[in-house]
Design a protein around this motif. Structure first.
Motif, mmCIF file in Angstrom:
data_model
loop_
_atom_site.group_PDB
_atom_site.id
_atom_site.type_symbol
_atom_site.label_atom_id
_atom_site.label_comp_id
_atom_site.label_asym_id
_atom_site.label_seq_id
_atom_site.Cartn_x
_atom_site.Cartn_y
_atom_site.Cartn_z
ATOM 1 N N VAL A 98 0.834 -1.207 0.000
ATOM 2 C CA VAL A 98 0.000 0.000 0.000
ATOM 3 C C VAL A 98 0.867 1.254 0.000
ATOM 4 N N PHE A 99 1.934 1.251 0.803
ATOM 5 C CA PHE A 99 2.802 2.428 0.861
ATOM 6 C C PHE A 99 3.458 2.685 -0.500
ATOM 7 N N TYR A 100 3.815 1.613 -1.191
ATOM 8 C CA TYR A 100 4.405 1.782 -2.520
ATOM 9 C C TYR A 100 3.387 2.387 -3.483
ATOM 10 N N ILE A 101 2.179 1.855 -3.474
ATOM 11 C CA ILE A 101 1.126 2.333 -4.370
ATOM 12 C C ILE A 101 0.759 3.787 -4.065
ATOM 13 N N VAL A 102 0.609 4.097 -2.791
ATOM 14 C CA VAL A 102 0.262 5.463 -2.387
ATOM 15 C C VAL A 102 1.353 6.448 -2.806
ATOM 16 N N SER A 103 2.608 6.056 -2.621
ATOM 17 C CA SER A 103 3.700 6.966 -2.987
ATOM 18 C C SER A 103 3.713 7.228 -4.485
ATOM 19 N N ARG A 104 3.439 6.194 -5.290
ATOM 20 C CA ARG A 104 3.412 6.374 -6.743
ATOM 21 C C ARG A 104 2.189 7.193 -7.161
ATOM 22 N N GLY A 105 1.044 6.918 -6.556
ATOM 23 C CA GLY A 105 -0.152 7.687 -6.883
ATOM 24 C C GLY A 105 -0.021 9.146 -6.493
ATOM 25 N N ALA A 106 0.582 9.395 -5.322
ATOM 26 C CA ALA A 106 0.732 10.769 -4.843
ATOM 27 C C ALA A 106 1.742 11.552 -5.668
ATOM 28 N N SER A 107 2.809 10.898 -6.104
ATOM 29 C CA SER A 107 3.870 11.620 -6.806
ATOM 30 C C SER A 107 3.651 11.709 -8.308
ATOM 31 N N HIS A 108 2.907 10.756 -8.902
ATOM 32 C CA HIS A 108 2.764 10.731 -10.355
ATOM 33 C C HIS A 108 1.328 10.647 -10.860
ATOM 34 N N GLY A 109 0.348 10.595 -9.974
ATOM 35 C CA GLY A 109 -1.032 10.561 -10.430
ATOM 36 C C GLY A 109 -1.640 9.169 -10.406
ATOM 37 N N TRP A 110 -2.943 9.108 -10.655
ATOM 38 C CA TRP A 110 -3.676 7.851 -10.492
ATOM 39 C C TRP A 110 -3.309 6.805 -11.534
#
Length: 212
Positions: free
Chosen positions: A25-37
């Protein structure tokens, strides 16, 4: 059906477990937050694919090797720990930009890397294999005509539900970043925080005991 029992309890328990934040989840959230959905969704799909490795391993009984062989567990553990630390350092080296996900060229260049990182983040975690070995048998009927098929069915359901939850995490992280992270500042912070966490998780995994 498929030699399982208490199926709805399994689904509910699985959803509660999937909602609980972990390294995936932390990996997914970091990617979503930094680069979009879009990129966050790619990360979620990578994690989901990596989870299938453990599903098939559980169905074939390969996960039992990790549970009973200290050598096998140690090898996978250190490979996984090294990879987590490498991912964490990578997150620190590169700044995020909240608007990059709308850039088609960026998406084409990086989608494979984001997907593979999500895949290996999950696939190289021996704790996930042990989790499946401990969790799935509780819902397999003793008189199941085909226990591997029952394991496979439950694992696929768990993974699909987990992927839906992770896609929701990716969307939520992108929305929060878009509102709070002017110029990608929130995304950069989230990425660096996740990078630090991944380094810590890698060190923790390296020190993990096979029976812990």
């Amino acid at each position: 059906m498929f030699g399982v029992h208490d199926f709805f309890l399994f689904v509910l328990s699985g959803l509660l477990l999937n909602i609980t934040p972990g390294q995936d989840v932390f990996y997914i959230v970091s990617r979503g937050a930094s680069h979009g959905w879009k990129i966050g969704s790619v990360a979620a799909l990578g994690v989901g694919t990596g989870c299938f490795v453990h599903v098939f391993a559980a169905a074939l009984g390969l996960s039992a090797i990790l549970a009973t062989s200290a050598m096998a567990f140690t090898v996978v553990k250190f490979v996984g720990a090294a990879y987590l630390i490498w991912v964490g350092l990578t997150m620190w080296r590169k700044n995020g930009n909240g608007h990059d996900a709308e850039n088609d060229e960026f998406f084409r260049v990086n989608v494979r890397k984001i997907y593979s990182q999500g895949f290996w983040t999950n696939a190289l975690n021996p704790k996930v294999a042990l989790f499946f070995m401990a969790f799935l048998p509780q819902f397999v009927a003793v008189d199941a005509p085909n226990k591997p098929l029952a394991f496979l069915f439950l694992g696929v359901v768990f993974t699909l539900n987990g992927t839906l939850v992770n896609l929701a995490y990716a969307w939520s992280a992108a929305r929060v970043s878009a509102r709070l992270g002017k110029g990608g500042a929130f995304g950069t912070w989230a990425k660096r925080a996740a990078g630090t966490l991944f380094i810590g998780l890698g060190i923790r995994l390296a020190m993990a005991d096979p029976v812990s």
